[in-house]
Design a protein around this motif. Structure first.
Motif, PDB file in Angstrom:
ATOM      1  N   VAL A 331      60.218 -23.714  44.993  1.00 56.45           N
ATOM      2  CA  VAL A 331      59.074 -23.880  44.098  1.00 56.45           C
ATOM      3  C   VAL A 331      59.027 -25.322  43.594  1.00 56.45           C
ATOM      4  O   VAL A 331      59.938 -25.783  42.894  1.00 56.45           O
ATOM      5  N   THR A 332      57.990 -26.043  43.967  1.00 57.62           N
ATOM      6  CA  THR A 332      57.835 -27.412  43.485  1.00 57.62           C
ATOM      7  C   THR A 332      57.601 -27.418  41.977  1.00 57.62           C
ATOM      8  O   THR A 332      56.910 -26.539  41.459  1.00 57.62           O
ATOM      9  N   VAL A 333      58.153 -28.391  41.282  1.00 53.92           N
ATOM     10  CA  VAL A 333      57.901 -28.545  39.843  1.00 53.92           C
ATOM     11  C   VAL A 333      56.561 -29.259  39.670  1.00 53.92           C
ATOM     12  O   VAL A 333      56.417 -30.422  40.041  1.00 53.92           O
ATOM     13  N   GLY A 334      55.589 -28.536  39.135  1.00 54.65           N
ATOM     14  CA  GLY A 334      54.280 -29.126  38.869  1.00 54.65           C
ATOM     15  C   GLY A 334      54.169 -29.577  37.421  1.00 54.65           C
ATOM     16  O   GLY A 334      55.169 -29.911  36.785  1.00 54.65           O
ATOM     17  N   THR A 335      52.956 -29.580  36.904  1.00 55.45           N
ATOM     18  CA  THR A 335      52.761 -29.903  35.477  1.00 55.45           C
ATOM     19  C   THR A 335      53.223 -28.717  34.631  1.00 55.45           C
ATOM     20  O   THR A 335      53.405 -27.610  35.138  1.00 55.45           O
ATOM     21  N   ASP A 336      53.355 -28.943  33.325  1.00 60.59           N
ATOM     22  CA  ASP A 336      53.713 -27.831  32.428  1.00 60.59           C
ATOM     23  C   ASP A 336      52.702 -26.698  32.550  1.00 60.59           C
ATOM     24  O   ASP A 336      53.077 -25.524  32.612  1.00 60.59           O
ATOM     25  N   ALA A 337      51.435 -27.046  32.578  1.00 56.75           N
ATOM     26  CA  ALA A 337      50.386 -26.024  32.656  1.00 56.75           C
ATOM     27  C   ALA A 337      50.513 -25.215  33.949  1.00 56.75           C
ATOM     28  O   ALA A 337      50.389 -23.977  33.935  1.00 56.75           O
ATOM     29  N   GLU A 338      50.782 -25.905  35.052  1.00 59.96           N
ATOM     30  CA  GLU A 338      50.930 -25.192  36.334  1.00 59.96           C
ATOM     31  C   GLU A 338      52.131 -24.251  36.308  1.00 59.96           C
ATOM     32  O   GLU A 338      52.065 -23.115  36.787  1.00 59.96           O
TER      33      GLU A 338
END
Lengths: 354, 354
Positions: A331-338
């Motif tokens: 799982v790629t680390v996206g933005t906090d919202a994502e």
């Protein structure tokens, strides 16, 4: 088969990862950076004159090589640049791995190593990582034609320390040892500091992850002058002008903006640790990541079921249908919202199944 | 030699052509287009969002492949794109030329053919062109592992007709025949129309000359689906993402502006013919060019002396210190103003020597 087909090189075609493109999707499947490149890159793009596009780029990529050398405390002659770290690694395989003895790399690692070895007819062995996905350094003490490993490793996200790398180098002074540091900026320790002491060490990095420039295709290698010259000789024999004008001019600016770079990385590390925390509370086993992704599994639910549920919600992660890791998701680390959406979707999945 | 050096691939390092960079120089040495790319390319550059640079480009380069297929009346599955035609040709060599029989190409032609053959350990023979630099097609009737020739040829500038190409194809239906059409838009006839009839034919072109985009590194190949699939299989096994985002978005716009393209080519052809005329009046032998350069020699003066004199005046042309062509100069067709300076400089040289 027709006669003209007889001499076509047969390769197991590598299938590039899915590149879904839906409005409002959350794309956590190819380890891209969720933040745009530095504003300095934006400015360089605006100032780039299209008049220079009619001219061949500098074949030595001097502008970019010099900036990287300066940044990493190397000489210009110790830096090689290419079209993403895949190009750099492919050139390294072609340049350095010409022994009849097998090269060595872990059974679980970046899938391209075996693809390049097959393409260039390089024999290889893949010592198994242990049940915690750790590399056994003793597996790399035997005779071989070269060694490559990723640090941090992919898709496991875990890293080794400098002592480990030095031990491998000590035991392998007669072959080239390549350390693929695509994810190093997210918490690992680079082997760059060992280059002056080990002339058979090649360190490879990329702009695709920590510098938010996967779309520009910029990778680089650092090593002693002899190694870099050999790679450039091969590169000039394939294509003298690989780095186009925008990649040179925009790449330099990405390196120059140290504050933005640090801020970007810190945000991702912060989000990563929060996400790890949330996942553990939900019963996931989460490996200790030094990358911009998490490698996770759940004792009760199958990875492919979670994958399918996330996909239904237009959240794309990566599932490798491969031995030993088929019950894991990357799982790629996206933005906090994502990541909040991602966690919420997981929670709903667990509720439905409970 | 140290142990770790033993398995390094030794290549005769290709030395990229000189890229002088003086204010007010006239650069007629690398066959770049003197005019900038289409204004549509300028507009695409302005509109390109740097946000997409954080994302991997489409590995299939669909946007560009589709535009090219549409323009050249091909199917998408019949078009391959790469990082300049050097990348495309290098992939073609690696994909198709795996016979133990020698491949064939003329003794005087693009210098990279022997470089790729050496790099990939492909045996080759180079039948001599005749005293007028014409290819003897009978030299290509013998058994071989593949054929490549440039049409128009470089650095000679002369072209062959479709009948010639078809004759070579008729005599070589069991190997791949590659026609390198880097300069085709300046007056040659493309073999594209033969693709439907000869499934072993690969046609290679570039954006570097007629489309004023040497600095973007865009080349492409057209051929039957089986050939293109084999090339893509190899390409995906080297580097799935070779074309960066700017090259995809800007490349498409260059194809879309047909009026600008035609106008640009017509200007260059007009200037070429004027320059040829002037040179002939000054006693030069000028080959019948179908390219954006002229290949010239003078019966009384040595090419290297003329080269040196031009260089003194900051006019850079190309001199190949190679057998059979060492008394020739290759002169890129620049703007009218540049060619007037060039001719004036030649006139001064002749006056001094007279």
């Amino acid at each position: 088969m027709k006669d003209w087909e007889k001499n076509i090189r047969i390769v197991e075609p590598y299938v590039p990862g899915e590149q879904p493109n839906f409005p409002e999707m959350i794309k956590l499947n190819t380890n891209e950076n969720p933040y745009p490149p530095s504003p300095r890159v934006q400015k360089a793009k605006e100032e780039l004159s299209i008049d220079i596009l009619r001219l061949y780029p500098d074949p030595t990529s001097n502008l970019l090589v010099e900036e990287l050398a300066n940044y990493y405390g190397r000489k210009k002659e110790q830096v090689f640049v290419g079209v993403g770290s895949d190009d750099v690694l492919s050139v390294a395989f072609l340049t350095f791995l010409n022994s009849k003895k097998p090269i060595l790399f872990p059974d679980i690692t970046y899938s391209f190593y075996s693809v390049w070895a097959d393409l260039y007819r390089i024999p290889y062995e893949r010592p198994a990582v242990d049940e915690n996905f750790q590399i056994n350094k003793e597996d790399y003490y035997k005779e071989n034609g070269g060694i490559i490993f990723a640090n941090p490793n992919a898709p496991t996200s875990i890293s080794v320390d400098l002592e480990f790398i030095e031990d491998i180098l000590e035991h392998n002074q007669d072959v080239i040892v390549i350390v693929d540091e695509a994810y190093i900026d997210f918490g690992g320790i680079s082997a760059n500091s060992l280059i002056d002491r080990y002339e058979n060490l090649l360190v490879v990095q990329t702009f695709s992850k920590s510098r938010s420039m996967a779309g520009m295709r910029i990778g680089f290698a650092m090593g002693n002058e002899r190694l870099i010259k050999a790679m450039n000789d091969v590169k000039y024999s394939i294509n003298s002008y690989t780095m186009n004008q925008p990649s040179l001019y925009l790449g330099v600016e990405a390196i120059k903006d140290e504050d933005y770079f640090r801020e970007n990385i810190n945000k991702i590390i912060f989000t990563r640790e929060n996400t790890k925390n949330s996942l553990e509370k939900l019963g996931f086993d989460v490996l200790d990541s030094k990358t911009n992704f998490l490698f996770i599994s759940h004792s009760q639910y199958k990875a492919e079921d979670i994958f399918a549920e996330l996909r239904e919600n237009k959240i794309f992660v990566r599932h490798f249908n491969l031995p030993r890791i088929s019950n894991y998701l990357r799982v790629t680390v996206g933005t906090d919202a994502e990541m909040e959406c991602f966690i919420r979707s997981i929670e709903e999945f667990l509720l439905k199944r409970a």
